[in-house]
Write a protein that holds these residues in place. Structure first.
Motif, PDB file in Angstrom:
ATOM      1  N   HIS A   1       0.828  -1.203   0.000  1.00 12.85           N
ATOM      2  CA  HIS A   1       0.000   0.000   0.000  1.00 12.85           C
ATOM      3  C   HIS A   1       0.867   1.259   0.000  1.00 12.85           C
TER       4      HIS A   1
ATOM      5  N   VAL B   1       1.868   1.949  -3.402  1.00 13.37           N
ATOM      6  CA  VAL B   1       0.738   2.407  -4.206  1.00 13.37           C
ATOM      7  C   VAL B   1       0.490   3.897  -3.999  1.00 13.37           C
ATOM      8  N   LEU B   2       0.546   4.362  -2.758  1.00 15.41           N
ATOM      9  CA  LEU B   2       0.203   5.754  -2.440  1.00 15.41           C
ATOM     10  C   LEU B   2       1.398   6.698  -2.358  1.00 15.41           C
TER      11      LEU B   2
ATOM     12  N   ILE C   1       1.473  10.187  -3.773  1.00 14.22           N
ATOM     13  CA  ILE C   1       0.079  10.582  -3.987  1.00 14.22           C
ATOM     14  C   ILE C   1      -0.504  11.114  -2.688  1.00 14.22           C
TER      15      ILE C   1
ATOM     16  N   ALA D   1       0.033   6.695   3.283  1.00 10.42           N
ATOM     17  CA  ALA D   1       0.688   5.578   2.600  1.00 10.42           C
ATOM     18  C   ALA D   1       1.193   4.545   3.608  1.00 10.42           C
TER      19      ALA D   1
ATOM     20  N   ASP E   1      -7.326   5.504   1.162  1.00  9.80           N
ATOM     21  CA  ASP E   1      -7.335   5.511  -0.297  1.00  9.80           C
ATOM     22  C   ASP E   1      -6.436   4.388  -0.778  1.00  9.80           C
ATOM     23  N   GLY E   2      -6.657   3.926  -1.994  1.00  6.33           N
ATOM     24  CA  GLY E   2      -5.781   2.927  -2.588  1.00  6.33           C
ATOM     25  C   GLY E   2      -6.144   1.492  -2.270  1.00  6.33           C
ATOM     26  N   ASN E   3      -7.312   1.252  -1.665  1.00  2.00           N
ATOM     27  CA  ASN E   3      -7.712  -0.120  -1.331  1.00  2.00           C
ATOM     28  C   ASN E   3      -7.938  -0.972  -2.578  1.00  2.00           C
TER      29      ASN E   3
ATOM     30  N   ARG F   1      -6.666  -0.558  -5.678  1.00  2.00           N
ATOM     31  CA  ARG F   1      -5.384  -0.834  -6.347  1.00  2.00           C
ATOM     32  C   ARG F   1      -4.580  -1.868  -5.566  1.00  2.00           C
ATOM     33  N   THR F   2      -4.553  -1.711  -4.244  1.00  2.00           N
ATOM     34  CA  THR F   2      -3.813  -2.666  -3.414  1.00  2.00           C
ATOM     35  C   THR F   2      -4.439  -4.051  -3.510  1.00  2.00           C
TER      36      THR F   2
END
Length: 151
Positions: free
Chosen positions: A6, A9-10, A13, A18, A80-82, A84-85
């Protein structure tokens, strides 16, 4: 490892969140499912890891990969990013078992979200698992086709 994925991913961003579990309630846009409150995240993630270490290992690898995504997204541990992760976790699980990674096409996006929401609100996982099986088979067919064209 999930927090590390994760974080990647973040990174760049939203550096504040993150790799860190959320500290606020979130809603999933367009979904009926409401993720657990922040104070429950550690317990839910521990249960997820326990499930993965035990019962998940009895499942077919493709079903296990789909269930990893269903359970992870249901917990929604990050701000955020759940999504994508979770897709990275699904593909990591597929690749660990020798399957190719899959991509959920834009044309299947509504079916994908509906199947995930159904799994979270009703506990019925068949539609989502079937979608992952279908996409895995499509990707395997593409690889076989490419191999056949090169021989």
């Amino acid at each position: 490892q999930i927090k590390n994925i994760h974080h990647l991913v973040l990174k760049g961003i939203n550096d504040k969140y993150a790799g860190n579990y959320r500290d606020q309630q979130v809603m999933i846009s367009g979904a009926q499912h409401l993720p657990p409150a922040p104070f429950l995240l550690k317990e839910k993630m521990n249960q997820f890891i326990e499930w993965y270490s035990t019962k998940a290992q009895e499942l077919h690898p493709v079903e296990r990969a789909a269930m990893v995504q269903i359970i992870f997204v249901g917990i929604h541990p990050f701000v955020d990013g759940n999504g994508r992760t979770s897709r990275l976790l699904l593909n990591l699980e597929l690749m660990k078992s020798g399957y190719p990674p899959i991509v959920i096409k834009n044309t299947n996006r509504l079916e994908y979200y509906a199947a995930l929401d159904k799994a979270h609100t009703t506990g019925e996982n068949f539609d989502f698992v079937s979608l992952v099986v279908k996409e895995t088979n499509n990707m395997l067919d593409r690889y076989i086709s490419l191999c056949n064209n090169n021989f």
